[in-house]
Each structure stands twice: as structure tokens, then as C-alpha cells.
Scaffold this active site. Sequence first.
Site, PDB file in Angstrom:
ATOM      1  N   ASP A 201       0.740  -1.257   0.042  1.00 55.29           N
ATOM      2  CA  ASP A 201       0.071  -0.048  -0.054  1.00 55.29           C
ATOM      3  C   ASP A 201       0.887   1.277   0.072  1.00 55.29           C
ATOM      4  O   ASP A 201       1.923   1.357   0.817  1.00 55.29           O
ATOM      5  CB  ASP A 201      -0.665  -0.141   1.225  1.00 55.29           C
ATOM      6  CG  ASP A 201      -1.930   0.787   1.293  1.00 55.29           C
ATOM      7  OD1 ASP A 201      -2.960   0.673   0.326  1.00 55.29           O
ATOM      8  OD2 ASP A 201      -1.912   1.805   2.017  1.00 55.29           O
ATOM      9  N   GLU A 253       1.880  -0.525  -5.064  1.00 54.57           N
ATOM     10  CA  GLU A 253       0.780   0.679  -5.430  1.00 54.57           C
ATOM     11  C   GLU A 253       1.375   1.698  -5.834  1.00 54.57           C
ATOM     12  O   GLU A 253       2.071   2.654  -4.722  1.00 54.57           O
ATOM     13  CB  GLU A 253      -0.220   0.884  -4.296  1.00 54.57           C
ATOM     14  CG  GLU A 253      -1.288   1.532  -4.732  1.00 54.57           C
ATOM     15  CD  GLU A 253      -1.767   2.564  -3.508  1.00 54.57           C
ATOM     16  OE1 GLU A 253      -3.258   2.987  -3.848  1.00 54.57           O
ATOM     17  OE2 GLU A 253      -1.313   2.677  -2.561  1.00 54.57           O
TER      18      GLU A 253
HETATM   19  C1  GLC Z   1      -4.207   2.791  -0.694  1.00 50.21           C
HETATM   20  C2  GLC Z   1      -5.445   2.105  -0.607  1.00 50.21           C
HETATM   21  C3  GLC Z   1      -6.645   2.777  -0.266  1.00 50.21           C
HETATM   22  C4  GLC Z   1      -6.344   3.345   1.109  1.00 50.21           C
HETATM   23  C5  GLC Z   1      -5.012   4.368   1.185  1.00 50.21           C
HETATM   24  C6  GLC Z   1      -4.719   4.575   2.379  1.00 50.21           C
HETATM   25  O1  GLC Z   1      -4.623   3.700  -1.569  1.00 50.21           O
HETATM   26  O2  GLC Z   1      -5.698   1.294  -1.726  1.00 50.21           O
HETATM   27  O3  GLC Z   1      -7.819   1.926  -0.006  1.00 50.21           O
HETATM   28  O4  GLC Z   1      -7.633   4.215   1.476  1.00 50.21           O
HETATM   29  O5  GLC Z   1      -4.060   3.465   0.674  1.00 50.21           O
HETATM   30  O6  GLC Z   1      -4.422   3.477   3.349  1.00 50.21           O
END
Ligand code: GLC
Length: 639
Positions: A201, A253
Site C-alpha cells: 500500500d 501501489e
Molecule cells: C491505498 C489503498 C486505499 C487506502 C489508502 C490509504 O491507496 O488502496 O484503499 O485508502 O491506501 O491506506
Amino acid sequence: MDQPWWQKAVLYQVYLRSFADSNGDGVGDLRGVIDKLDYLDWLGVDALWLSPVTVSPDKDWGYDVSDYRDVQPVFGSLDDVDELIVEARERGMRIVLDLVPNHTSDRHPWFADARASRTARYRDWYLWADPRPDGSPPNNWRAAFGGGPAWEPTPETGQMYLHSFLPEQVDLDWWNENVRNEFDDVMRFWLDRGIAGFRLDVAHAIVKDRELRDVPNDYDKGVLVDIDETFAVLRRWRGVVDTYEEARILLGETWVMDLERLARFYGTGTDQLHLAFNFPYTFAPLEAAALRDVVEGTRAVFPPEAWPVWMLSNHDIPRFPTRTCGGDERKIRCALLALLTLRGTAVLYQGDEIGLEQVDVPLDRRRDVEVEGRDGCRTPMPWTSDGGWSDPWLPLGETTRNVEDERADPKSILNFVRDVIALRRSNADFQSGSYEPLEAPDSVWAYRRGDSTVVLNLSDEPRAYEGTTLAPCGLLADEAPGRLDRRPLADRDPHLVPEDLLERRDVRVAGIRDCDDDLVVADPAHGDGEHPARDLQRKHPRDVEIERGDGQVDVLELELHRERPRQVALEQPAARDQLLAEAHPGGLAVRERDVELLGRDQAAFDEDPAQHRPHLVREERVIQPRRLPRKAEALAQGR
Ligand code: GLC
């Protein structure tokens, strides 16, 4: 060296709360996933990425973690995770977990300790700063949710802490070696249980600017990231996962919209992330030029050993069938065909495979922290026409597209996706072949993967291509020019094609049908001297048209099912005989080979039943010869 599993893989994102509910409490759970493994196996995916399973107060639905080493009770237990790993593995699938290293919940014991005093043990695990003399935050950083300051005051010490997202999601200080050590351990905790890696994440913004300087005006993030140090952390994590013998992956991500920046997350190509999500592709409109530009741009800037990953939907963005396809089923198929045939790992979000659209969740049912809300892409997976849920946490949307009905309909998006995955699995071109763009008319995106060709007409008009007319938003994937496969093919078992068929020189493959009964593959010229039926071994069609030596055309229909250990068949030789007795008397179905295979497995089973591994079991059904449809005949003759 063999291509690693994750490069060939189709990953499937499970948004756990909304995937499958095994105990009727309205929330999806781990046992629900276990229950659906046969479905996922049938679909043909290689690994599941599960949204966070860890303990969380759920301010941001799992992305605010208060214990990194245990399971959120509503999802199940650690035992369930272990069982899921084993059950998935038995079906040849792997489990990837979401790890949230950027921030913890404000309820995490580390933060409870840290906020109490400036000398607390965990104080320096988080980022603290004094407010300015007027009480305002120390810099101009903004939180991603709500857009307010990223700093929250605390009465205990008068200092403010950093939160890139909600105030309840407190940023960890990744300059701190103790934080790094702790997460090495957290990673090992899960890797040792047998997971195949992590989706990381916020992988693009782990380490913050040490001096907490203001973000410049043109900066695209709310907080200033120290990117070099973030890469150093990625390399450290790579070091951790690389100590495991069987490849474990880091899937980042990486919310950056610039391809050169994206490329840097791969480091040398082998020392940082294995896979970095390509958001520029995700957000490109479904237009030939735009998609081609991203794919070619990606190729141009990636280090040679970096491997792309493609994704269209996830739990944070509106579902692609609505967002880029306006609900048009033909466009949905085009988008999916590209996703699954590009060079790179493909990630499906749950529901993508049935063309599930974004749901308009009524205001009073919304559960997300964001005003605009991400609930519409997080609604429960519709398993049946009535959804298959009782009182789910988010409302179901339209259930016309649901798994049960689509599974039963050979023309559905679901069967299409399964067919394309099968094609990808069975044809090395789609796993490792290079991507070469091809000349194509306006709005047509054509590319070659190895010897295979994919052509997408993304315009609303018919388009001529290589002597064929492509329907508006039509597709075509073929394995050589002149061989047209408008709809990628069904079944997948590499052993599907009967050995005796391959040996029969009087049998010639005339073509392969699509679900509309159109002939989609005309017989290849056999220039390479290879028996044409061998192509079937790669393509695994559900319907294979066979032209016999006497010019008559038969249709051989083969159905395959990859199943869990078929001890029934193995324990009961009678079942085997039955299978053989049902073989077509004309001699096109499998016989000797089947006996051999079953016999071999039988011996293994007899020897050590406990060690018996799942294996592929084949079921064949031969249908009566039928005539080729006229269109197909014409095509076959014109070849
Ligand atoms: C990432 C996750 C999202 C979350 C954010 C904060 O973007 O995919 O769902 O809200 O991180 O953790």
C-alpha cells in the site's frame, strides 16, 4: 532461466469484505474465499491478492492496521489464512497479502504509547512536529482524504503528528531503523506462513522529506516524499523476500502518472519492486492511440528486466466497465482482451470477469471515508441473480451480470475471460512473447505477441483490417496472419488434444468455432510441416472442427475440468472404463493416452494415497458430426 510464475500470472484482487460471506453476517470472509477457490480455479487465475486481512478499527476498511500479525475477527483467524494458503496451493494458486507500511491505525499500541509523551518508547516511530507559533501546522502538507492539513494536534504533548490520509491513519517514520526492522519481521511472519508476497500500500510515498519542507506548487502529492530513500526501503524489502527460495513478489501501489517516474520503482529491474502498478494505463481512455502510447511509452522507459503489470479496476477507482466502456459489452471485452494479452502480469479486480459495473450507492448506505466515495466499486460480488448475500454491508447493485448466469452462458463475458486466460496460459507467446505494435487503421490497436496477433477495433465503426472487417469494438486474436480468431478460445488443458488425433494424418483441422457458431480460425497453412492439430494443443478450443480425409467435417467437442484430486475416478476403475466406453466410436476421442494417464496416477495413488497431489482430469464428450455453418465453409474454402 524459466520465466518466473508471477510474470506469467493473472492475479485476481479479492476485496475481502465484499467477495464471499460464509457465515451470513453480511461481510465477506476468509472462509468465503476458500469456498470460492474452485470457481477461481475454473476461471484460471494464478494468484489472489487479498485486501488487508489484519486487525483494524476499519476507519478506512482495513487500511488502518492496529495489529500486523493477526486477523480481523470478522474475516476469520490465522488458521483460516493458513488453510486458504494450503487450499489455494492445492489448486495451483498463490496468495498475496496487502501490507500497509506507510501508516498504522491511531489505535495501534505503538501509537497509543507514542502519543503519551515525548520520551515514549515508540515516539520516534511516528513523525512529530511543533505547530507554528500561531498554532497552524508546521508545513503545507495536505491529507489525501478531506484535503485538510496532514497534521493533527495532540493535547498530550502539544505536538502534531503526520497523517497522509485520515487522522486515524498515522504515518510511520521510515527513517527510523526500528520501524524498518519491525516490518522486516512482519513480512517474514507472513512469508513464513507460505504467502507469495505483498501488495504494498502507498509504495510510492513511504519515506517523507526529512526536513519536512513545503511541497512545491506543482507537486502532485499532498506530502513531500524522499523518493531515493523510499527506493532504499524497497530494496531492503526486496532483500527480505529474495531470501525465500520460491519467488515471492512485491507488487507496489505506485500512484504516479508519469512513466519515467514509474520505471524508477523497478530500480535496476531486479532489485526493487517486482511489479509496479501502471496507473497511466489504467486511466487511459479506451482509445487505440492512447493505450498504444502508454504501452509503448512503458516499454521505452522500463529497464530491460522490469516487467509491467496491467490493471483496469481496483477498490479505489470506479469500475472500468462503467468508467471507460460506458457499460458497452463489446468495449468491456476489448478492454479485457488487451489487459490479458499485453506483455506483463495482468490483475483482475473481483467482478471484472463478469463485466461488473460501478454501483450507485445511495447516500444513506455509503460507508467510505471519502465524500465522493469508493463504495460503488466495493459492493458485494453478485454470485447469483439474487446476489447470494443476506443483508450485505454495502448494497448489491444490478445483478443481471452475475457469476452463476454468466457461467452457464457460453457467450458471456465470464466465459470470454476464462477463454482468454486459457489462451494466455496455453500459448507461450502470450506469456513471454515480445510486444510489437502493428500498422493498423485509425482507432484500431493491433499488436503482435511473438507469433500471435491481437487486433482491437476500438472505434464505433467497422474497420477493415488485413482482408477482414472488424465489427465496431470488435476483437480478433490470431496466431498468424490469415488465421482469424475473433473470440479467443475455450479450454485449457495442455494435454487436451488427443494424442491419436495428433498422429492421424488423415485428420485435418478445419477451423475453430466461436460461441456464435462462426468459424473463427481457418486452417493454418501447414508450412512448418507440423501437424495442424498440434495447434490445438496450444489453443485448446472447446469446439474443434475436424475435416476428415474424405472431406467431411466433424465437430469434436471437448470439455475439460481441472478439479481437485479425483479419487473417485482413481479409486473406481469402473469409472474409467465408463469414460472410455463413451468415447466416440468414430475414433476421434482420447483413448490409449487416457488409460495411460489414469493408470499412472492410479499407481501413484495406490502407492501413497496421502501424498497424492491434485492433477488434471479430463472428461471428453464427442458430439455428432455436424455441418459447418455456411459462413465458416466459405471462409474455410477461401483460405
Ligand atoms: C491505498 C489503498 C486505499 C487506502 C489508502 C490509504 O491507496 O488502496 O484503499 O485508502 O491506501 O491506506
